[in-house]
Structure formats: structure tokens, C-alpha cells
Scaffold this motif. Structure first.
Motif, short mmCIF file in Angstrom:
data_model
loop_
_atom_site.label_atom_id
_atom_site.label_comp_id
_atom_site.label_asym_id
_atom_site.label_seq_id
_atom_site.Cartn_x
_atom_site.Cartn_y
_atom_site.Cartn_z
N ALA A 122 0.84 -1.20 0.00
CA ALA A 122 0.00 0.00 0.00
C ALA A 122 0.87 1.25 0.00
CB ALA A 122 -0.93 -0.01 1.21
N ALA A 123 1.97 1.21 0.78
CA ALA A 123 2.88 2.35 0.82
C ALA A 123 3.53 2.58 -0.54
CB ALA A 123 3.95 2.13 1.89
N SER A 165 2.96 9.00 5.76
CA SER A 165 3.44 9.31 7.11
C SER A 165 2.74 8.44 8.15
CB SER A 165 3.21 10.80 7.43
OG SER A 165 1.83 11.07 7.61
N LEU A 166 1.48 8.07 7.90
CA LEU A 166 0.75 7.22 8.84
C LEU A 166 1.21 5.76 8.75
CD1 LEU A 166 -2.85 8.70 8.35
CD2 LEU A 166 -1.15 9.25 10.12
N GLN A 167 1.80 5.37 7.62
CA GLN A 167 2.26 4.00 7.46
C GLN A 167 3.71 3.80 7.90
OE1 GLN A 167 1.37 3.53 3.26
NE2 GLN A 167 -0.45 2.32 3.72
N LEU A 168 4.39 4.89 8.22
CA LEU A 168 5.80 4.80 8.61
C LEU A 168 6.07 3.83 9.76
CD1 LEU A 168 7.29 8.40 8.34
CD2 LEU A 168 8.15 6.33 7.27
N PRO A 169 5.27 3.86 10.85
CA PRO A 169 5.59 2.98 11.99
C PRO A 169 5.68 1.50 11.62
CG PRO A 169 3.92 4.59 12.62
CD PRO A 169 4.09 4.71 11.14
N PHE A 170 4.93 1.07 10.62
CA PHE A 170 4.92 -0.35 10.28
C PHE A 170 6.21 -0.79 9.58
CE2 PHE A 170 0.48 1.06 10.43
CZ PHE A 170 0.00 0.19 11.38
N ALA A 171 7.01 0.16 9.15
CA ALA A 171 8.34 -0.16 8.63
C ALA A 171 9.42 0.18 9.63
CB ALA A 171 8.58 0.60 7.31
N ILE A 172 9.24 1.29 10.37
CA ILE A 172 10.28 1.74 11.30
C ILE A 172 10.41 0.81 12.50
CG2 ILE A 172 10.94 3.58 12.90
CD1 ILE A 172 9.78 5.59 10.95
N VAL A 173 9.28 0.42 13.08
CA VAL A 173 9.33 -0.41 14.29
C VAL A 173 10.06 -1.74 14.04
CG1 VAL A 173 7.94 -1.67 15.98
CG2 VAL A 173 7.34 0.68 15.38
N PRO A 174 9.73 -2.50 12.98
CA PRO A 174 10.50 -3.72 12.73
C PRO A 174 11.98 -3.44 12.49
CG PRO A 174 8.47 -3.77 11.47
CD PRO A 174 8.59 -2.39 12.04
N LEU A 175 12.29 -2.35 11.78
CA LEU A 175 13.69 -2.02 11.51
C LEU A 175 14.47 -1.81 12.80
CD1 LEU A 175 15.98 -1.20 9.54
CD2 LEU A 175 15.08 1.14 9.65
N THR A 203 9.15 12.88 2.97
CA THR A 203 10.61 12.82 3.17
C THR A 203 11.03 11.47 3.70
OG1 THR A 203 10.59 15.20 3.63
CG2 THR A 203 12.55 13.99 4.27
N VAL A 204 10.45 11.04 4.82
CA VAL A 204 10.78 9.74 5.39
C VAL A 204 9.79 8.72 4.82
CG1 VAL A 204 11.21 8.46 7.50
CG2 VAL A 204 11.52 10.93 7.48
N MET A 205 10.17 8.05 3.74
CA MET A 205 9.23 7.21 3.01
C MET A 205 9.46 5.73 3.32
SD MET A 205 9.18 9.23 -0.61
CE MET A 205 7.55 8.66 -1.04
N PRO A 206 8.38 5.00 3.61
CA PRO A 206 8.53 3.58 3.98
C PRO A 206 9.26 2.75 2.93
CG PRO A 206 6.30 4.35 4.44
CD PRO A 206 6.97 5.44 3.68
N HIS A 207 8.97 2.99 1.65
CA HIS A 207 9.58 2.14 0.62
C HIS A 207 11.10 2.29 0.57
CE1 HIS A 207 9.97 5.69 -1.96
NE2 HIS A 207 10.67 4.96 -2.80
N ASN A 208 11.59 3.46 1.01
CA ASN A 208 13.04 3.67 1.01
C ASN A 208 13.76 2.75 2.00
OD1 ASN A 208 13.85 5.43 -0.97
ND2 ASN A 208 13.48 7.26 0.24
N LEU A 209 13.08 2.38 3.09
CA LEU A 209 13.69 1.50 4.07
C LEU A 209 13.87 0.10 3.49
CD1 LEU A 209 11.70 2.64 7.25
CD2 LEU A 209 13.80 3.59 6.29
N TYR A 210 12.88 -0.35 2.73
CA TYR A 210 13.00 -1.65 2.05
C TYR A 210 14.04 -1.58 0.94
CZ TYR A 210 8.67 -2.82 4.51
OH TYR A 210 7.72 -3.05 5.47
N LEU A 211 14.01 -0.48 0.19
CA LEU A 211 14.93 -0.32 -0.94
C LEU A 211 16.38 -0.32 -0.49
CD1 LEU A 211 15.47 0.46 -3.97
CD2 LEU A 211 15.30 2.85 -3.21
#
Length: 627
Positions: free
Chosen positions: A125-126, A390-400, A231-239
Motif C-alpha cells: 500500500a505504501a 506518514s501514517l504508514q511509517l511505523p509499520f516499517a520503522i518499528v521492525p527495523l 521525506t521519510v518514506m517507507p519504501h526507502n527502508l526496504y529499498l
């Protein structure tokens, strides 16, 4: 990249790693033969692909809206979000290099399957929200430059599938070269536009200072969330955690540490460049449009630049930069989509089919939006997509953060407790007293010998510098600062509202694992187990040496070297550890606990407790019963 995670077994993971991230380009860039600056240059590249995601068309929409409506005030949000991004991308580098997994693979191999599937759906979704912004932005750029209708422009963006395939056949370095080249064009375009806009640089500098209006003004808060999401985008963490593994580095501990360091430098330099571009967009909007009403529509901004700046070149440069950003962002989002699909689902498809599917996920809704709502509706959805991100960020940041702070998964490459360490690395603590978490004291002392470390304090102040032992200890520190600035009564009221102790008695040792030996399960593991089972009896160094088959002197020397503690101190620590467990969890008399753990005399045990925990046994028992 290396298979060190596979060779080491599961190491805290639920499942084996499986195929490497982005297997068609994994480890294709060999950096082991490079030296000095050439090696650093070989590591540079992934950070700039990541930086592309921090200046995508969705960011343009939010920055234009923020600058045109609130002037330079939201520059502080751009700066703050960029600093957060630098930290998160550094963690991504660490995860990818040290564990051999990207973030999607780590979620798949760490969580139960239902949880992993939910995280996959949220990640898709992100990426869909990201692609929506990037596809629309590219289409608008094509429309502004060449007059191509938006609906056709959206379809044209599907051609990046074939562009990526062609470039990756040449080598991943060619993908990086394309992205860096387009970034150079973007920087040149904005350099000229800023010069034409001639902003008030005093106001620009003041814009980087925080203001409470961001919180109290709902409209400003909405745009601030949009800037944060853009700026802080969830897909960038996976990328990032995937493409950092395109480098084939030395598999030794030193080689992995160097790879983490160089990858972190790469992303940090690239993100500072991204901040420059993001700030330029907002500064241009503030200088050109502030006072003209809100301008969030990219097409409207293009139209207004010529009359406002007095140059026909400005709107052309704006459109060129927008098109370059859109092209760059669609390339990197497609690679991120591939990493997410492969990592979470372990689906093996032909590269062209994988990319066609991930691109279709974005193109279908983008085409529907542009056909149904046209350019104005598409521009509004650009901002909404960034707020959703921005609302979806925690679902990538917390596992990281969970993975990189887990020593079972990361081993010696676990992320450090960076708050105090960062201050020490900057030299702010040289010659001062400080504290840090009890489990990091040895590492801290070896790294920063100029700092006078007090390992037992929960928090500590030396002059104007405060340090704490961890997250919860930071709350104690904050209460102490409140008491100093506003009085003890205010601090007590805050503690009551938060249901906290106003002041916690004792030091860190009452919470620490006393037997924090270096090799508790190694050579002397069985011996320590025997000691724990016979604490009620007299135990001497000679007895332990005899059981280990060594002379007392040699035993003491080897034991200290391997465990970091002398035999006598280890015995006392074990007695204290077991005694504390009994005191806090049982109702046995203190005298009986002292007898059972080898202290014999309750007074002797009381003095040992005060030395180790800062409190007598009765106080620890009362505190345990209260909680």
C-alpha cells in the motif's frame, strides 16, 4: 555480499534466509580490490538511489503548498525529517550488510506468517501511494514540457520497466549513473531558479528554527505531516536494505564494519544533498508564491513562475526538474517493489514480469485518478498520498529498529545505544562525568577513555551536560530538569500525572544482570552452573580450580581473561543474583535467604546489597511488592 548469515545458522531468526535480496544484481559490484578513496567511491551509489525517494513529486506538492501558504516556517520540518531519515537509512545499511537480509526478508524470517502478510500488504500500500505520486508527477512533467495528455503520460511511465531491465543487464552501476546524472540536472535547475527568485536569506535561516505554530495550527500540522511522509518514506527502508547488498565486500568482522561505515557515509552525504533540493523547493515556493494564496498544483506553479520571476526560463527549468525527479523516483520505486514482493512472498518470477506487476499496481490507480479528476484532482491526491505515507511509517520503522537492536540477530553488529555514544563521539563529554546503559559500559570505556563514566547512575549531570542510561532513565532525567527549571512541586505533579516515581532510589545495578560475563556458556559455563547449584556451601577458588583441572593461579588468570571477572567476584555476583531473585519473588525470611545463598550472615548480605544495588534487601522487597 556474503552468506555469513546463512553460515551462522538461524541466529535468532525463525527461518533460514533463502535467496539473497535482488538476486539478479546481488554482490555484482566487487569492492574488495579497491583501496582508500577508490573503495569509498565504489560504495557510493545506493545512497543516491535512496535520496531520490526523498525528493519525489509528492514532496514537491507538499513543499509548494507549505512554502506558498506559510513561507519559510516549514523548513524546520524538512530539516527534522531529514535528520530522522539519516538515522533510519543508517539502520537500513546496518541491517542489510550485517544480516544479509533486506527489511522485507527480515520481517518474513522473524515474524509469524500472518503478521508478515499484514506487513507485506501495508508495504505494498505504501509503494502504491508512492508510485501514485511519482507516476502522476512524471506525467505532469511530460505534459508541461511536451503537451502530452496526462492519461497518455501515465502509460508512458510504464516504459521504465524496460529501461531498468536494459540498464541492469549492463550492470547496476549504470542504474546508479542514470540516477546521479538526473540528480545533477535537478540541482542545476534549482540553482538557477533560486538565483532568479532571490529569497530573503535571513528569513530562510530563521525558517530552520522550530515554531509552536506547527503543532497549534491544524493546517500547518497537516502539511507538516505531508512533508514528513514525503521525506521519510517507507519504501526507502526496504529499498536501501536491499540495494546496499549489491556490493561484494570482505566477509571478516573488520570488512563488514567497514562496509557498514562506508554505506552509512554514502547515504548520509546523499541525504544532505536531498535536503538541499527539498529546501530549495520550499524556498522557491515561499519566495515566489507566499502572499499569492496556496499553490499546491504543479501546473499552476509552472504557469505563475514566469510572471512572478520575470523569466521565461524559470518555468522550463521547473518542468525539466520535475520530469527528472519523476523518472528517478519511478525507477527506484520499481526496484523497491521488486524487493518487497520477493522478500515477503519469496515469489520467483522473471525480472520483466516482476517489474511489470509492480508497475501495474501503481499505473492502474494513477490512470483512474487522472481520467476521473484531471490535473487538479491529481495534484490534491499527491498531498494526500504523502499524508497516508506518514501514517504508514511505523509499520516499517518499528521492525527495523527491533531487528537492528536485537543482538541475537545482529551479533556484534547490533546497533549501538547512540544517544550517549553520539555525544561522546563528538567530544562533548571529554573530561566530564557521564553514564550509559549498564550493558554497554565496557564498550563505552574502551571507545571513549577521556569520559569519566559512572556506570551505576540512572542519569547524571556535569555542568550543562546531562546523560541518561536509556529510554526510561531519560524520563527520570526529564523530571530532574523540570524540577530544576520550575521547582520540585511541578516535577511531582508531572510524575503523578504520568504515574511515575518522582525519584527512583538506587542505581542501575538494581536492574542489571549482575553476571554479565563475556562467555557464560563457553569454557566455564558448566562450572558456573555448578557454582549456582551449590551456593549454600563454602566455595573457594582452590575448589573451582580443582574442578577445572588447573592450578589456582592459572585458573584465576584464565577465568578472568575469558569472563571479564575474577572468580571471587563472580561467586559474589551469583550469590547476589540468586539472593535478589529470592528477596523479590518469595516471602522467605532475610536470614533464610542469606543462609541459602552462602552469605551466612544477614548483615553481610545487607552490605553486599547496598554495594551492588544501592538499597538493602528489605527496600528491594518493598519495591517489588508495590509493582
Amino acid at each position: 555480499m556474503l552468506d555469513h548469515s546463512r553460515q551462522a545458522g538461524l541466529n535468532g531468526w525463525r527461518r533460514e534466509r533463502g535467496d539473497p535480496a535482488l538476486s539478479d544484481v546481488h554482490g555484482t559490484i566487487d569492492v574488495t580490490q579497491r583501496r582508500g578513496f577508490a573503495r569509498l567511491f565504489a560504495f557510493m551509489g545506493p545512497g543516491y538511489l535512496v535520496a531520490t525517494g526523498y525528493m519525489d513529486p509528492g514532496n514537491w506538492a507538499t513543499s509548494l503548498a507549505g512554502g506558498s501558504r506559510f513561507g519559510y516556517a516549514l523548513l524546520t520540518v524538512a530539516l527534522l525529517s531529514n535528520l530522522i531519515a539519516i538515522l533510519l537509512q543508517a539502520l537500513c545499511s546496518r541491517l542489510g550488510v550485517a544480516s544479509g537480509r533486506d527489511l522485507a526478508q527480515a520481517c518474513r524470517d522473524s515474524f509469524p506468517r500472518p503478521v508478515a502478510y499484514v506487513l507485506w500488504a501495508l508495504a505494498e500500500a505504501a509503494i502504491c501511494a508512492t508510485d501514485l505520486a511519482e507516476v502522476i508527477g512524471t506525467a505532469i512533467g511530460l505534459n508541461l514540457l511536451f503537451g502530452i495528455p496526462l492519461e497518455i503520460g501515465v502509460i508512458i511511465t510504464a516504459l521504465d520497466v524496460f529501461l531498468i531491465l536494459w540498464l541492469q543487464k549492463l550492470g547496476f552501476r549504470f542504474v546508479e549513473a542514470l540516477v546521479v546524472g538526473l540528480l545533477g540536472i535537478i540541482a542545476a535547475c534549482f540553482g538557477v531558479q533560486i538565483a532568479l527568485a532571490d529569497p530573503n536569506w535571513g528569513d530562510v535561516i530563521r525558517g530552520f528554527a522550530p515554531t509552536t505554530d506547527i503543532i497549534t495550527n491544524p493546517d500547518m500540522l497537516y502539511l507538516a505531516l505531508g512533508i514528513l511522509g514525503a521525506t521519510v518514506m517507507p519504501h526507502n527502508l526496504y529499498l536501501h536494505s536491499a540495494i546496499v547488498q549489491t556490493r561484494k565486500h570482505d566477509g571478516t568482522e573488520g570488512g563488514i564494519r567497514q562496509a557498514i561505515r562506508y554505506a552509512t557515509w554514502d547515504s548520509t552525504f546523499a541525504l544532505m544533498f536531498a535536503l538541499t533540493i527539498n529546501a530549495s523547493i520550499l524556498i522557491l515556493a515561499a519566495a515566489a508564491f507566499h502572499g499569492q494564496g496556496e499553490v499546491a498544483d504543479l501546473g499552476k506553479a509552472h504557469e505563475l513562475l514566469n510572471p512572478l520571476l520575470g523569466s521565461a526560463l524559470a518555468p522550463t527549468l521547473f518542468a525539466v526538474a520535475l520530469l527528472c525527479c519523476g523518472l528517478n523516483s519511478t525507477v527506484t520505486a520499481t526496484i523497491a517493489g521488486q524487493a518487497v514482493m520477493e522478500g515477503f512472498l519469496h515469489i520467483r518470477l522473471q525480472p520483466w514480469l516482476r517489474r511489470l506487476i509492480t508497475r501495474s499496481i501503481a499505473i492502474v490507480p494513477a490512470a483512474a485518478v487522472t481520467i476521473a479528476y484531471g490535473e487538479s484532482g491529481a495534484s490534491s491526491l499527491l498531498i494526500l498520498s504523502q499524508v497516508v505515507l506518514s501514517l504508514q511509517l511505523p509499520f516499517a520503522i518499528v521492525p527495523l529498529v527491533m531487528f537492528t537492536s536485537d543482538k541475537r540477530k545482529m551479533g556484534v553488529f547490533v546497533a549501538p545505544r547512540w544517544q550517549t555514544f553520539l555525544a561522546a563521539a563528538a567530544g562533548l563529554l571529554d573530561g566530564r562525568k557521564a553514564t550509559t546503559h549498564w550493558c554497554r559500559t565496557q564498550d563505552f570505556v574502551s571507545r571513549y577513555p577521556k569520559v569519566r563514566l559512572d556506570p551505576d547512575r540512572i542519569f547524571l549531570r556535569d555542568g550543562h551536560v546531562w546523560t541518561s542510561a536509556g529510554i526510561s532513565a531519560g524520563i527520570d532525567l526529564a523530571l530532574a530538569i523540570a524540577a530544576e527549571d520550575h521547582g520540585d512541586g511541578v516535577a511531582k505533579d508531572i510524575a503523578c500525572q504520568l504515574v511515575l516515581y518522582h525519584r527512583r532510589s538506587g542505581g542501575q545495578s538494581q536492574f542489571s544482570s549482575l553476571l554479565e560475563l563475556k562467555t557464560p556458556n563457553g569454557r566455564f559455563g558448566p562450572l558456573l552452573t555448578w557454582v549456582r547449584e551449590h551456593l549454600g556451601k563454602p566455595i573457594t577458588v582452590e575448589m573451582l580450580a580443582d574442578r577445572a583441572g588447573l592450578s589456582p593461579r592459572h585458573f584465576a588468570r584464565v577465568f578472568t581473561a575469558e569472563t571479564g571477572s575474577t572468580p571471587s567476584k563472580a561467586i559474589e555476583r551469583l550469590r547476589l543474583e540468586v539472593a535478589r531473585e529470592h528477596v523479590q519473588s518469595s516471602g522467605d525470611l532475610i536470614e533464610r535467604v542469606a543462609e541459602a545463598t552462602g552469605f551466612r550472615d544477614p548483615e553481610r548480605m545487607r552490605r553486599a546489597f547496598v554495594r551492588a544495588f544501592g538499597q538493602p534487601p528489605q527496600a528491594l522487597r518493598r519495591a517489588a511488592r508495590k509493582t
